[in-house]
Write a protein that holds these residues in place. Structure first.
Motif, PDB file in Angstrom:
ATOM      1  N   THR A  45      22.205  85.641  42.719  1.00 10.25           N
ATOM      2  CA  THR A  45      20.382  86.006  41.834  1.00 10.25           C
ATOM      3  C   THR A  45      20.458  84.208  41.351  1.00 10.25           C
ATOM      4  N   SER A  46      21.404  83.114  41.214  1.00  7.00           N
ATOM      5  CA  SER A  46      21.764  82.071  41.001  1.00  7.00           C
ATOM      6  C   SER A  46      21.290  81.248  41.904  1.00  7.00           C
ATOM      7  N   SER A  47      22.080  81.695  43.495  1.00 14.63           N
ATOM      8  CA  SER A  47      21.502  80.938  44.509  1.00 14.63           C
ATOM      9  C   SER A  47      20.102  81.170  45.067  1.00 14.63           C
ATOM     10  N   ASP A  48      19.596  82.289  44.449  1.00 14.94           N
ATOM     11  CA  ASP A  48      18.456  82.837  45.601  1.00 14.94           C
ATOM     12  C   ASP A  48      17.693  80.985  44.751  1.00 14.94           C
ATOM     13  N   ARG A  49      18.029  81.317  42.824  1.00 13.14           N
ATOM     14  CA  ARG A  49      17.262  80.551  42.328  1.00 13.14           C
ATOM     15  C   ARG A  49      16.604  78.644  42.361  1.00 13.14           C
ATOM     16  N   ALA A  50      18.040  78.716  42.680  1.00 13.84           N
ATOM     17  CA  ALA A  50      18.627  77.102  43.275  1.00 13.84           C
ATOM     18  C   ALA A  50      18.300  76.687  44.449  1.00 13.84           C
ATOM     19  N   LEU A  51      17.979  77.404  45.675  1.00  9.07           N
ATOM     20  CA  LEU A  51      17.215  77.560  46.505  1.00  9.07           C
ATOM     21  C   LEU A  51      15.548  77.226  46.450  1.00  9.07           C
ATOM     22  N   GLY A  52      15.453  78.077  45.142  1.00  9.27           N
ATOM     23  CA  GLY A  52      13.719  78.081  45.273  1.00  9.27           C
ATOM     24  C   GLY A  52      12.929  77.522  44.538  1.00  9.27           C
ATOM     25  N   ARG A  53      14.308  76.196  43.834  1.00  9.66           N
ATOM     26  CA  ARG A  53      13.714  75.469  43.399  1.00  9.66           C
ATOM     27  C   ARG A  53      13.481  74.022  43.610  1.00  9.66           C
ATOM     28  N   ALA A  54      15.169  73.961  45.269  1.00  7.90           N
ATOM     29  CA  ALA A  54      15.133  72.869  45.683  1.00  7.90           C
ATOM     30  C   ALA A  54      13.995  72.808  47.031  1.00  7.90           C
ATOM     31  N   LEU A  55      13.692  74.203  47.259  1.00 11.25           N
ATOM     32  CA  LEU A  55      12.346  73.854  47.950  1.00 11.25           C
ATOM     33  C   LEU A  55      10.803  73.733  47.410  1.00 11.25           C
ATOM     34  N   ASP A  56      10.572  73.808  46.088  1.00 14.65           N
ATOM     35  CA  ASP A  56       9.474  73.442  45.311  1.00 14.65           C
ATOM     36  C   ASP A  56      10.188  71.956  45.654  1.00 14.65           C
ATOM     37  N   THR A  98      19.770  68.161  47.496  1.00 13.81           N
ATOM     38  CA  THR A  98      19.317  68.087  45.760  1.00 13.81           C
ATOM     39  C   THR A  98      20.786  68.528  45.261  1.00 13.81           C
ATOM     40  N   ARG A  99      20.499  68.456  44.362  1.00 17.25           N
ATOM     41  CA  ARG A  99      21.336  68.707  43.063  1.00 17.25           C
ATOM     42  C   ARG A  99      20.702  69.268  42.198  1.00 17.25           C
ATOM     43  N   LEU A 100      21.009  70.676  41.104  1.00 19.30           N
ATOM     44  CA  LEU A 100      20.271  71.223  40.051  1.00 19.30           C
ATOM     45  C   LEU A 100      21.468  71.195  39.181  1.00 19.30           C
ATOM     46  N   ASP A 101      20.977  71.324  37.704  1.00 16.87           N
ATOM     47  CA  ASP A 101      21.095  71.748  36.736  1.00 16.87           C
ATOM     48  C   ASP A 101      21.726  73.385  36.887  1.00 16.87           C
ATOM     49  N   THR A 102      23.040  73.638  36.213  1.00 19.90           N
ATOM     50  CA  THR A 102      23.200  75.894  36.370  1.00 19.90           C
ATOM     51  C   THR A 102      21.533  75.928  35.718  1.00 19.90           C
ATOM     52  N   ASN A 103      20.033  75.428  35.476  1.00 20.04           N
ATOM     53  CA  ASN A 103      19.265  75.767  34.598  1.00 20.04           C
ATOM     54  C   ASN A 103      18.248  75.462  35.673  1.00 20.04           C
ATOM     55  N   GLY A 104      18.632  74.362  36.252  1.00 25.30           N
ATOM     56  CA  GLY A 104      17.627  74.866  37.835  1.00 25.30           C
ATOM     57  C   GLY A 104      16.917  73.191  37.248  1.00 25.30           C
ATOM     58  N   ALA A 105      17.194  72.824  36.502  1.00 25.93           N
ATOM     59  CA  ALA A 105      17.094  71.271  36.360  1.00 25.93           C
ATOM     60  C   ALA A 105      17.449  69.923  37.266  1.00 25.93           C
ATOM     61  N   LEU A 106      16.139  68.975  37.276  1.00 24.86           N
ATOM     62  CA  LEU A 106      16.534  68.228  38.884  1.00 24.86           C
ATOM     63  C   LEU A 106      17.506  67.445  38.636  1.00 24.86           C
ATOM     64  N   LEU A 107      18.634  67.255  39.307  1.00 25.25           N
ATOM     65  CA  LEU A 107      19.583  65.530  39.621  1.00 25.25           C
ATOM     66  C   LEU A 107      19.780  64.770  39.915  1.00 25.25           C
ATOM     67  N   LEU A 108      19.390  64.813  40.848  1.00 23.36           N
ATOM     68  CA  LEU A 108      19.574  64.400  42.509  1.00 23.36           C
ATOM     69  C   LEU A 108      18.416  64.574  43.380  1.00 23.36           C
ATOM     70  N   ALA A 109      17.954  63.845  44.166  1.00 21.50           N
ATOM     71  CA  ALA A 109      17.077  64.751  45.765  1.00 21.50           C
ATOM     72  C   ALA A 109      17.015  63.374  46.246  1.00 21.50           C
ATOM     73  N   ILE A 110      17.361  63.384  47.186  1.00 16.43           N
ATOM     74  CA  ILE A 110      17.760  62.134  48.279  1.00 16.43           C
ATOM     75  C   ILE A 110      17.531  62.395  49.635  1.00 16.43           C
ATOM     76  N   ARG A 111      16.735  61.383  50.735  1.00 17.27           N
ATOM     77  CA  ARG A 111      16.437  61.863  51.946  1.00 17.27           C
ATOM     78  C   ARG A 111      17.661  61.187  53.100  1.00 17.27           C
ATOM     79  N   LEU A 112      18.889  62.161  53.770  1.00 20.01           N
ATOM     80  CA  LEU A 112      19.442  61.137  54.191  1.00 20.01           C
ATOM     81  C   LEU A 112      19.297  60.599  54.875  1.00 20.01           C
ATOM     82  N   GLY A 113      20.173  59.630  55.585  1.00 19.66           N
ATOM     83  CA  GLY A 113      19.916  58.681  56.824  1.00 19.66           C
ATOM     84  C   GLY A 113      19.105  58.122  56.508  1.00 19.66           C
ATOM     85  N   TRP A 114      18.836  56.927  57.616  1.00 22.84           N
ATOM     86  CA  TRP A 114      17.683  55.491  57.505  1.00 22.84           C
ATOM     87  C   TRP A 114      16.442  56.281  57.907  1.00 22.84           C
TER      88      TRP A 114
END
Length: 294
Positions: A45-56, A98-114
């Motif tokens: 459940t937590s995995s699916d929630r994190a994935l959905g939030r990251a996709l948003d 993408t990194r999210l806290d366990t409540n789904g709040a965004l901590l970090l989003a980064i595009r990798l590479g140059w």
């Protein structure tokens, strides 16, 4: 904490597999030289929630990727458990994180590479406007005047909205956006850590300067005259082991209000350290940490 190199956005342990570890291990303190984070169990459940939030977030920022992996990490250096989603392109290359806290709040989003820069370079004001739009799209609305400076080595701009509490800056906290030279997105992050109770009585800047002078005399002896105070200012800081090796290797999880006394060096001492800071508890003046710029 010795400052040698400014890292754009440290990405410790890009874990892509989920494993379980005993809870007692997850609570182990960070030890210098060891890994800062480890994977811990993550339910479906937590995995699916994190994935959905990251996709948003990915859609809002245009991060791309055709496949994602999810892991929950226990970061013992930053005293935080977070969900990390890594995105891959059709060739299996990592393209975003993408990194999210366990409540789904965004901590970090980064595009990798140059990323190839396709547009004309933008000036600081335009970079700040683009960064504010990026933060808003990521769900991190910002207010006030941004701190804007050119990125060291990477090219582009770093834009920060520092966190202030009663007008006092919280070191390292706030919203931070990096863009390439043409203003295109590179990364966005948010930090908001726990603060200790403000001391009932706060000593004066003059008292802090006096305590720092005594510390300099005791620690640097004959070299004391090579150090000059250049700033005395209040800040919320995470106590660390800079001046006390017996302290834990990781900074404290709770930040304390401190007087930060900054000193510059000259002569032979400057060959070893260019600048140093003493962090003095704003209430009782106890030395709780600092920094050294070599």
């Amino acid at each position: 904490m010795r400052t040698k190199l400014f890292m754009l956005l440290p990405l410790a342990g890009l874990a892509v597999a989920v494993i379980g570890v005993p809870a007692s291990q997850g609570a182990d303190p960070f030890v210098a030289g060891g890994p800062s984070s480890r994977a811990v169990a993550l339910d479906r459940t937590s995995s699916d929630r994190a994935l959905g939030r990251a996709l948003d977030v990915s859609r809002a920022l245009g991060l791309g990727g055709t496949r994602q992996t999810v892991a929950r990490l226990d970061d013992r250096f930053d005293h935080r458990i977070y969900d990390e989603v890594v995105s891959y392109d059709a060739h299996g290359r990592e393209v975003a994180l993408t990194r999210l806290d366990t409540n789904g709040a965004l901590l970090l989003a980064i595009r990798l590479g140059w990323a190839p820069v396709s547009g004309r370079p933008v000036a600081a004001a335009a970079a700040a406007d683009k960064a504010a739009a990026i933060a808003g799209a990521a769900g991190l609305p910002v207010v006030g005047v941004a701190d804007v400076h050119q990125s060291q080595g990477a090219g582009g701009w770093v834009i920060r909205w520092p966190r202030l509490v009663d007008g006092v800056p919280v070191r390292g906290d706030g919203v931070r956006v990096t863009v390439w030279s043409d203003g295109s997105f590179h990364a966005v992050s948010r930090e908001e850590r726990q603060l200790a109770v403000r001391p009932a009585s706060v000593m004066s800047a003059a008292a802090a300067r006096s305590i720092a002078a005594r510390i300099v005399a005791a620690r640097f002896a004959a070299s004391a005259d090579a150090l000059s105070v250049v700033a005395v200012e209040q800040s919320w800081v995470a106590p660390n082991d800079t001046w006390d090796p017996a302290r834990p290797d990781a900074p404290d999880a709770t930040l304390r209000l401190a007087w930060v006394v900054r000193l510059e060096s000259s002569g032979a001492l400057a060959e070893r350290m260019r600048m140093l800071e003493f962090w003095l508890d704003a209430g009782d003046g106890v030395l709780i940490g600092g920094d050294i710029v070599e």
